[in-house]
Each structure stands twice: as structure tokens, then as C-alpha cells.
Design an enzyme around this catalytic site. Structure first.
Site, mmCIF file in Angstrom:
data_model
loop_
_atom_site.group_PDB
_atom_site.id
_atom_site.type_symbol
_atom_site.label_atom_id
_atom_site.label_comp_id
_atom_site.label_asym_id
_atom_site.label_seq_id
_atom_site.Cartn_x
_atom_site.Cartn_y
_atom_site.Cartn_z
ATOM 1 N N LYS A 36 0.833 -1.194 0.000
ATOM 2 C CA LYS A 36 0.000 0.000 0.000
ATOM 3 C C LYS A 36 0.870 1.246 0.000
ATOM 4 O O LYS A 36 1.984 1.239 0.525
ATOM 5 C CB LYS A 36 -0.924 0.003 1.226
ATOM 6 N N ARG A 83 2.022 4.776 1.294
ATOM 7 C CA ARG A 83 2.018 5.495 2.551
ATOM 8 C C ARG A 83 2.914 6.732 2.441
ATOM 9 O O ARG A 83 3.892 6.740 1.685
ATOM 10 C CB ARG A 83 2.541 4.606 3.707
ATOM 11 N N LEU A 98 -9.327 -40.469 32.594
ATOM 12 C CA LEU A 98 -9.553 -39.094 32.141
ATOM 13 C C LEU A 98 -10.455 -39.040 30.923
ATOM 14 O O LEU A 98 -11.115 -38.040 30.669
ATOM 15 C CB LEU A 98 -8.208 -38.427 31.804
ATOM 16 N N GLY A 140 -9.752 -41.724 23.659
ATOM 17 C CA GLY A 140 -9.535 -41.088 22.365
ATOM 18 C C GLY A 140 -9.418 -42.124 21.282
ATOM 19 O O GLY A 140 -9.787 -43.297 21.470
ATOM 20 N N GLN A 141 -8.863 -41.693 20.139
ATOM 21 C CA GLN A 141 -8.815 -42.581 18.995
ATOM 22 C C GLN A 141 -7.860 -43.754 19.217
ATOM 23 O O GLN A 141 -7.973 -44.783 18.559
ATOM 24 C CB GLN A 141 -8.392 -41.799 17.756
ATOM 25 N N GLU A 183 3.296 -35.717 30.151
ATOM 26 C CA GLU A 183 3.001 -34.707 31.161
ATOM 27 C C GLU A 183 1.493 -34.672 31.423
ATOM 28 O O GLU A 183 0.680 -34.814 30.510
ATOM 29 C CB GLU A 183 3.490 -33.363 30.616
ATOM 30 N N ASP A 242 -3.009 -33.166 12.867
ATOM 31 C CA ASP A 242 -4.329 -33.285 13.492
ATOM 32 C C ASP A 242 -4.506 -32.196 14.543
ATOM 33 O O ASP A 242 -4.975 -32.445 15.656
ATOM 34 C CB ASP A 242 -4.486 -34.673 14.120
ATOM 35 N N LEU A 294 1.095 -38.041 15.863
ATOM 36 C CA LEU A 294 0.570 -39.380 16.117
ATOM 37 C C LEU A 294 -0.363 -39.870 15.022
ATOM 38 O O LEU A 294 -0.521 -41.066 14.834
ATOM 39 C CB LEU A 294 -0.160 -39.425 17.468
#
Length: 612
Positions: free
Chosen positions: A26, A28, A361, A364-365, A428, A474, A495
């Protein structure tokens, strides 16, 4: 207007990569005064300067550095030059070579006594995540060409002394340091750390483990959670605005304060808790520490200091424009230490008998995830991989590489249990769980800073993966976790390569998360760091909708067709135009025109800096 040295119209290359195209040019109006360079939008009909945009670099008040030579050839068919600030390069294009030479000559005169002139510079552009001249992938990398400057007579100036950086000892030198965190030894060869105690670093075996000696003289292995001797107790490194406010409110003392890293690299912010005006609940104020043309620090322009400790000492006795004087130091030394890479030096294969599962907990997959303890003391998350869901041998070969990936915004892989079935992945543990659930159930009426800090955390974690040439494949809110301090960390990076059968299947039979995938993945299964960038845009959308499902009324087949034809997610109500423009930049049809994660992190940091 008599103090204007030069004034000229230039074409400026946008520094705000949030535009739909990262290369945005642009016109200026540039004005050069003594020790000050500004640029403006210009209303040609009215013949007046318009108010500068929030990203205007003139707010820095001076040119810090300028190169001596010219940029490489540009497709604009104009004459380019570059001006280097603390924050990075500014590219402008002159109409003629004569104008360019005139401005370079004057700019060099204005900055010749700056204390931090570049010895080397990059003659070519930073584009698509690397320097075109030398192919380096770090934007702050040292230049590749000498500036060829003649030595200038020295001019005495005050030397700024910000809080000390983290130490970087070499393998052949010893350095005295002070522990910033408590650290409990995990193995017999580990060294325990006590806050405030002095240690000597003997060897840096890796970025993750140092050989250190305590006052008794025995050498042991220790994580790098120390700082150089005599750190200031008010300095809280790597603390976000939200974390600072939580800490100050917990102390609940009028005049409680701390100094933290600003969202902009190399800058610092003073956060203060005040009950001014009889407000019994109190409020938090944030003041950016500024520097003047002489390199002095200030919070109030009339009170300048040669270093930050002197500034803090003055404001401990004088409010001088602040809501309160700085009465009580609030420290974060009681917080838990950063996660270590592994559960001990050289440990990556974990004995499952040392693990105790406490509660589930979720699943998952890959299978069930449980919270547990290692050796009965250390919190860990344990992924129990169901048989047939993962290409296990390939993953085990990659596990050592993944363990070496360490960043404050990545969930640390501690090790694996591979000598039995099912195999375990030990990571962790983050107490606030999945970001998606946290968005849906854990926050009410979020502050704009809180949402932006979540985006910042993810962008910085992904920028690190990008620098390691590591793809996530993912990236989504479900694959991020939140710790007890509200910091967001990316998990499960890489993963998806080992998935044998999962829920993400397109009509063509290819396996990937359709709602987070760009056209080149939907149509050709072509993954790259730029496909992760697209997914980051969708993750931002999840954050600003507080966990809504992307394209919630469409099935996978419709998504493939419509996204490939140009459909994009709408602007969330909580996201302003600047936020949404970052999302749209991530969703550019052409992968090469999407920003890098390093650029995205810088853009989010700029927005956070404006909010502070």
C-alpha cells in the site's frame, strides 16, 4: 513542519501478515525527522495526513538500525530498501533509484550513533518462512552479508539492563546459577533443586539436561530451570497477562506487583494490583516499559532510568502516574517447575510397574487415557494404546525423536512402555484437561486477552514444531490441553501418522480430520506445515466460538465439496475483524500464500501488545 528532513510517498510492504495475502502493498506517506521515522495513510483529496494505523512503527519513535546496501530485485518494478527495527524488517519501495539513495543516505546519518547497529544483514526478503538470500528459517537469525560500515566515533549512552536472560553455558565452561523452581529428583542420578540456592553448571549434555554441582560438590543431572546469579524477585519470566492477574488477585494486596515478559519479544510489562478509589475487589493494571531515544527505560515519560531495576526501585517509592506505587513484590517462585524432557536423564523406556493408574480421564482414537503416578510421586498421563489402533513398531522407532521435542506450549512426552501389550505412552499431566472441554464448560464470559493468549500459546508451540520441520497433521482444540495456570499446550503431534483406523475418513477413503483440513488435503492428501496452518485457523475459530463444531450442519462429503469450492467459516461473535483476518489468512486457497506459524505468532503477539 520545519523539523522535517525528508517527506516522500513510498509503497510499503505490510508487516501485518493477518491480511488474506501475506504480501500486501500500500502507498504510505513517510516523514523523516531527526531520530524519528513515521508513516501515515494520506487523504489525497483533502491533502492531509490521516491518523496512523495501530500497527504504525512510528510508535517506536526512532529508527534503530538501517542497512547500507539494497534489497534484491522486486516484482513491483520499484526500487526497494529495508529499515531494521527491534521488531524486524520494514520493506519500502521508492519510485526512483535517486530517491532511494537520498533516503538511505539520510537514514544512515540519523542512526549512525545507535548502539545496536547491525554488523550483518539479509540482502533479500523474508518470505514463506525463510530468508530468500541464505535459506535460514529463523526470522531473527543473524544476517548473511557484512554491512561494510566504516567505524564511527563512539558516543556515550546509557546501557539498558533488562532482567537477565536464561543462561546458555557451553559444555566446556562452568557457570554459577540460582534455582528458580523447586525440583524433586526423579532418579538416583538427578540433582534436587531448591529455590534461591546456588548451583554450578558443569556441562550441557542437551537442551533438556544439564550436569550441575550443588554446594556439597557432587555432580548430578538437572533440568535447565535456573537463571544467572542474583535474579530480581519481582521478575516473572514466561508469565502471561492472565496468569499475572490470577497471581495478583490471589495475593489481594494494594500495590502488589510483578514484572513479566511482554507479548512482544524483548519487551517487559509491569502488572500492578490496586484498590484505588475504594474498590474493595481491586483491579489489575498493566504498564508497558518503554525506552526513549537514548535507550533509557520509563513508565512515565518524565522519569527515565538506565536500567529496569532502577525504574522499579523508583516506583516502589513514587506512583508517578501509576495507579499505585509498587508496594509488595508478588513472586511466582512457588509455582511448579516446567516439565522435564523425560523422567530422568537418558530415561525413555519406562517400567510399567513404576506406574500407578488413579482415575480415567477419557478415551480417544488410540484408547483410554488415565491419570496416574510414576514411582508414586510424579503426576503423569498414561495413554493405553488399544491393539490394532496404531502402527506400533513405527511409533516406537519415532518415540525417541518425539521425546526430544520440548517447548513450554507442547505436552511433554516422558517415555513409553513397549515391553508388554497394550503399550503405554506416558506424558506430562495437565490438570485442566482438554481445551475443547475447557472452552465449553470451563470458562464463562471470557476476557478478550484470555482467548488471544490461548491462540498465542498454540501458535508458539506450533512455531517450534515448524522450526523442527515436524508436522502435527491433526491440530484441533481436542488435541490441546490446559494446565493449572491456564497455559494451553499442544499434544498428540505427529501421532496421526500411526493411526490404522479412526473416525476421520473422507468419501475417497483417506484418513484425516476433514473439518480441519485444507483443499489440498481434502483433494490430494498433500500434507505440509501450511496444512497445519489451515487447521490452526479452524482452532482459532473453535476458541472464539467457545468450542462449537466447525461446519456443524454439514457432513464430511459436503465439507469436501464446499470447502474446495471456496466455503469458509463465518466470523465468530467474539472475534473482531483483526482476529478474523488472521483466520482468513490461514484459509487461503494457495498454501504458499498462507502465513508461517512464526508469522502467526508475531501477529497474535502484536494484538496482545495492543490490548496491554
Amino acid at each position: 513542519m520545519a523539523d522535517i528532513v525528508l517527506e516522500e510517498f513510498f509503497i510499503k510492504r505490510s508487516q501485518q501478515k493477518k491480511k488474506t495475502s501475506p504480501l500486501n502493498y500500500k502507498e504510505r506517506l513517510f516523514t523523516l525527522k531527526q531520530r524519528q521515522l513515521s508513516y501515515y495513510d494520506y487523504d489525497a483529496e483533502k491533502g492531509v495526513r490521516m491518523r496512523p494505523a495501530p500497527s504504525d512503527r512510528s510508535k517506536r519513535r526512532s529508527v534503530r538500525q538501517a542497512t547500507r546496501d539494497y534489497l534484491c530485485a522486486s516484482s513491483l518494478r520499484l526500487e526497494p530498501l529495508q529499515i531494521i527495527y527491534d521488531e524486524g524488517p520494514l520493506y519500502v519501495f521508492a519510485k526512483t533509484d535517486e530517491i532511494r539513495k537520498q533516503w538511505i543516505r539520510k537514514l544512515k546519518e540519523e542512526v549512525q550513533y545507535n548502539k545496536d547497529l547491525l554488523q550483518k544483514y539479509h540482502p533479500c526478503f523474508w518470505a514463506d518462512g525463510l530468508w530468500l538470500c541464505c535459506q535460514q528459517e529463523v526470522k531473527q537469525a543473524v544476517g548473511c552479508k557484512n554491512s561494510r560500515r566504516k567505524p564511527l566515533p563512539p558516543q556515550p549512552q546509557a546501557q539498558p539492563q533488562p532482567p537477565p536472560p536464561a543462561p546458555q553455558p557451553t559444555s566446556s565452561s562452568a557457570m554459577k546459577v540460582i534455582a528458580q523452581y523447586e525440583y524433586t529428583p526423579m532418579t538416583e542420578q538427578d540433582l534436587g533443586l531448591e529455590v534461591g540456592e546456588e548451583y554450578v553448571i558443569l556441562e550441557v549434555a542437551s537442551t533438556n539436561w544439564w550436569k550441575a554441582r550443588d554446594k556439597y560438590g557432587a555432580p548430578w543431572w538437572s533440568p535447565p530451570t535456573c537463571s544467572p546469579c542474583s535474579p530480581d524477585s519481582w521478575y516473572c519470566k514466561n508469565m502471561s497477562r492472565s496468569q499475572a492477574e490470577n497471581l495478583l488477585r490471589k495475593e489481594n494486596k494494594d500495590g502488589g506487583f510483578l514484572v513479566r515478559d511482554s507479548s512482544k519479544a524483548g519487551k517487559y510489562t509491569v502488572s500492578v494490583f490496586t484498590k484505588v478509589g475504594g474498590n474493595t475487589n481491586g483491579s489489575c493494571r498493566h504498564y508497558n516499559i518503554c525506552t526513549n531515544q537514548q535507550g533509557q527505560f520509563y513508565l512515565a515519560e518524565k522519569h527515565n532510568f538506565s536500567n529496569i531495576p532502577e525504574l522499579i526501585k523508583y516506583h516502589q517509592h513514587n506512583a508517578a502516574g501509576l495507579a499505585s506505587r509498587l508496594k509488595y513484590i508478588v513472586s511466582n517462585t512457588t509455582q511448579s517447575a516446567p516439565s522435564t524432557a523425560g523422567l530422568g536423564y537418558g530415561v525413555w523406556e519406562i517400567d510399567p510397574q513404576h506406574l500407578t493408574c488413579i482415575k480415567e480421564l477419557g478415551s480417544g482414537q488410540f484408547g483410554v487415557v488415565k491419570y496416574g503416578k510414576w514411582q508414586g510421586r510424579h503426576d503423569v498421563a498414561i495413554k493405553m494404546i488399544k491393539e490394532g489402533s496404531m502402527s506400533e513398531d513405527d511409533f516406537i522407532n519415532e518415540a525417541k525423536v518425539m521425546m526430544n521435542l520440548q517447548h513450554p506450549n507442547l505436552v511433554q512426552l516422558y517415555g513409553v512402555c513397549t515391553k508388554q501389550r497394550p503399550i503405554y505412552i506416558v506424558t506430562e499431566y495437565l490438570s485442566n484437561g482438554c481445551l475443547l472441554d475447557f472452552l465449553r464448560d470451563g470458562i464463562k464470559n471470557p476476557h478478550p486477552v484470555q482467548l488471544l493468549e490461548m491462540c498465542k500459546d498454540v501458535s508458539e508451540g506450533m512455531a517450534y514444531l515448524e522450526s523442527q520441520q515436524y508436522l502435527h497433521r491433526d491440530l484441533a482444540a481436542r488435541n490441546c490441553l490446559v494446565d493449572s495456570q491456564g497455559t494451553v499446550k499442544v499434544t498428540d503431534f505427529g501421532l496421526s501418522r500411526y493411526v490404522l483406523d479412526d473416525e476421520y475418513t473422507s468419501s475417497a477413503g483417506s484418513k484425516f480430520p476433514v473439518r480441519w483440513s485444507p483443499p489440498e488435503v481434502l483433494l490430494y492428501c498433500k500434507f505440509s506445515s501450511k496444512s497445519d496452518v489451515w487447521a490452526f485457523g479452524v482452532l482459532m475459530w473453535e476458541i472464539y466460538t467457545l468450542g462449537k463444531m466447525p461446519y456443524e450442519r454439514l457432513n464430511n462429503t459436503d465439507i469436501v465439496q464446499k470447502v474446495s469450492s471456496g466455503l469458509r467459516l463465518y466470523r465468530p461473535q467474539l472475534a473482531n475483524e483483526r482476529i478474523y483476518s488472521i483466520m482468513m489468512a490461514c484459509w487461503n486457497d494457495k498454501p504458499e500464500d498462507r502465513p508461517t506459524f512464526q508469522e502467526l505468532a508475531a501477529n497474535v503477539q502484536d494484538l496482545l501488545y495492543d490490548l496491554q
